[in-house]
Design a protein around this motif. Structure first.
Motif, mmCIF file in Angstrom:
data_model
loop_
_atom_site.group_PDB
_atom_site.id
_atom_site.type_symbol
_atom_site.label_atom_id
_atom_site.label_comp_id
_atom_site.label_asym_id
_atom_site.label_seq_id
_atom_site.Cartn_x
_atom_site.Cartn_y
_atom_site.Cartn_z
ATOM 1 N N VAL A 158 0.845 -1.202 0.000
ATOM 2 C CA VAL A 158 0.000 0.000 0.000
ATOM 3 C C VAL A 158 0.882 1.255 0.000
ATOM 4 O O VAL A 158 0.611 2.230 -0.700
ATOM 5 C CB VAL A 158 -0.975 -0.012 1.198
ATOM 6 N N ARG A 159 1.962 1.213 0.778
ATOM 7 C CA ARG A 159 2.881 2.357 0.807
ATOM 8 C C ARG A 159 3.495 2.584 -0.589
ATOM 9 O O ARG A 159 3.552 3.710 -1.067
ATOM 10 C CB ARG A 159 3.978 2.115 1.841
ATOM 11 N N ASP A 160 3.915 1.503 -1.237
ATOM 12 C CA ASP A 160 4.508 1.626 -2.583
ATOM 13 C C ASP A 160 3.510 2.229 -3.565
ATOM 14 O O ASP A 160 3.888 2.993 -4.447
ATOM 15 C CB ASP A 160 4.918 0.247 -3.122
ATOM 16 N N ILE A 161 2.242 1.845 -3.413
ATOM 17 C CA ILE A 161 1.211 2.355 -4.323
ATOM 18 C C ILE A 161 1.090 3.870 -4.141
ATOM 19 O O ILE A 161 1.040 4.631 -5.112
ATOM 20 C CB ILE A 161 -0.134 1.631 -4.055
ATOM 21 N N ARG A 162 1.051 4.314 -2.894
ATOM 22 C CA ARG A 162 1.005 5.754 -2.621
ATOM 23 C C ARG A 162 2.262 6.435 -3.197
ATOM 24 O O ARG A 162 2.175 7.485 -3.825
ATOM 25 C CB ARG A 162 0.912 5.979 -1.100
ATOM 26 N N ASP A 163 3.415 5.807 -2.985
ATOM 27 C CA ASP A 163 4.653 6.428 -3.451
ATOM 28 C C ASP A 163 4.705 6.488 -4.975
ATOM 29 O O ASP A 163 5.442 7.291 -5.540
ATOM 30 C CB ASP A 163 5.871 5.680 -2.892
ATOM 31 N N GLU A 208 -0.425 4.373 11.285
ATOM 32 C CA GLU A 208 1.015 4.608 11.172
ATOM 33 C C GLU A 208 1.418 4.811 9.715
ATOM 34 O O GLU A 208 2.397 5.494 9.422
ATOM 35 C CB GLU A 208 1.795 3.451 11.809
ATOM 36 N N LEU A 209 0.639 4.235 8.823
ATOM 37 C CA LEU A 209 0.943 4.308 7.393
ATOM 38 C C LEU A 209 0.272 5.514 6.736
ATOM 39 O O LEU A 209 0.831 6.146 5.829
ATOM 40 C CB LEU A 209 0.414 3.017 6.746
ATOM 41 N N ALA A 210 -0.940 5.850 7.215
ATOM 42 C CA ALA A 210 -1.769 6.832 6.513
ATOM 43 C C ALA A 210 -1.300 8.258 6.773
ATOM 44 O O ALA A 210 -0.549 8.537 7.720
ATOM 45 C CB ALA A 210 -3.222 6.676 6.958
ATOM 46 N N ASP A 211 -1.769 9.161 5.928
ATOM 47 C CA ASP A 211 -1.524 10.588 6.111
ATOM 48 C C ASP A 211 -2.668 11.223 6.898
ATOM 49 O O ASP A 211 -2.440 12.047 7.773
ATOM 50 C CB ASP A 211 -1.390 11.247 4.737
#
Ligand SMILES: Nc1ncnc2c1ncn2[C@@H]1O[C@H](COP(=O)(O)OP(=O)(O)OP(=O)(O)O)[C@@H](O)[C@H]1O
Ligand SMILES: [Mg+2]
Length: 238
Positions: A181-186, A203-206
């Motif tokens: 999910v982080r990679d997708i956002r990046d 912890e992951l979300a903005d």
């Protein structure tokens, strides 16, 4: 904020006589991860379905990049870049991994680039390349979830809606999933994620929202929500 990629304004929706969403409003800026939290039955899936156009809103407005989606069917929303990876994955068990992926590229915009996108998915998820001829139903739960997300990415979304992607996964797979999910956002895709795994998600979300019985009760940066007493009590057991 600049024009939000998604605006939900006073949306009402439900099933038959039963109203589930009671005037939900939220705005999502392009480029981040937004967490949608809430207890069972709060209406999270209903809200995602209303955004994706799978359920008509009976009131209010959903706008994408400033333009109303009123009357725009789900398939046309996919074409515009709004893609839902549903709760429960719903991959095709009797299709191969590759057939599942290609099925994701059905909209006109994605179809012309599907060979290229398929190669991108195999580069990003080597497990899927290895298993490209295997039936979807023979994958593990975690592998099926990765396949469901990759199938969603085959539509080349701008806004990806993820409904409980970590549900039922072993802890190691959960960590891998959150990294995906982080990679997708990046990679520049805006993510709206519904999760019961509240701490890891915040912890992951903005940013985040809390939905309770069809109403938004809290909103803020993910770090502020992580420190909020009500969130800590209700969702983190503290
Ligand atoms: N197809 C349906 N027909 C009738 N009622 C439904 C339907 N789907 C959901 N509901 C009801 O709508 C309410 C909200 O459901 P929804 O699935 O949106 O909640 P949720 O927040 O996603 O919950 P969960 O955490 O369990 O996934 C619940 O009371 C549910 O029973
Ligand atoms: Mg749900």
């Amino acid at each position: 904020m600049a024009t939000p990629i998604l605006s939900v304004e006073s949306v009402e929706a439900g099933y038959g006589e039963v109203r589930v969403l009671h005037g939900v409003s939220l705005h999502i800026a392009a480029g981040g991860i937004t967490a949608l939290l809430g207890s069972n039955g709060a209406g999270k899936t209903t809200l995602l379905r209303a955004i994706a156009g799978l359920l008509p809103a009976s009131g209010g407005r959903v706008a994408y990049r400033g333009t109303s989606l009123h009357g725009v069917p789900a398939s046309a929303r996919v074409d515009q870049g709004i893609v839902l990876v549903p709760e429960g994955r719903l991959i095709f068990g009797d299709f191969t991994v590759e057939e599942n992926l290609l099925a994701g590229a059905f909209c006109a915009r994605a179809r012309s680039r599907r060979a290229e996108t398929l190669e991108e998915m195999y580069a990003r998820f080597p497990m899927l390349r290895q298993r490209r001829r295997q039936m979807g139903g023979t994958l593990s739960g975690g592998q099926q979830q990765i396949l469901a997300i990759a199938r969603g990415l085959m539509s080349r979304p701008a806004l990806l809606l993820l409904d409980e992607p970590s549900l039922g996964l072993a802890p190691m797979m959960v960590a891998e999933l959150f990294a995906v999910v982080r990679d997708i956002r990046d990679a520049g895709i805006t993510v709206l994620i519904v999760e019961q795994n509240v701490r890891a998600t915040l912890e992951l979300a903005d940013d985040g929202f809390v939905l309770e019985t069809g109403r938004i009760t809290l909103r803020g940066s993910a770090s502020a929500l992580l420190g909020d007493d009500a969130v800590r009590q209700a969702y983190l057991g503290l």
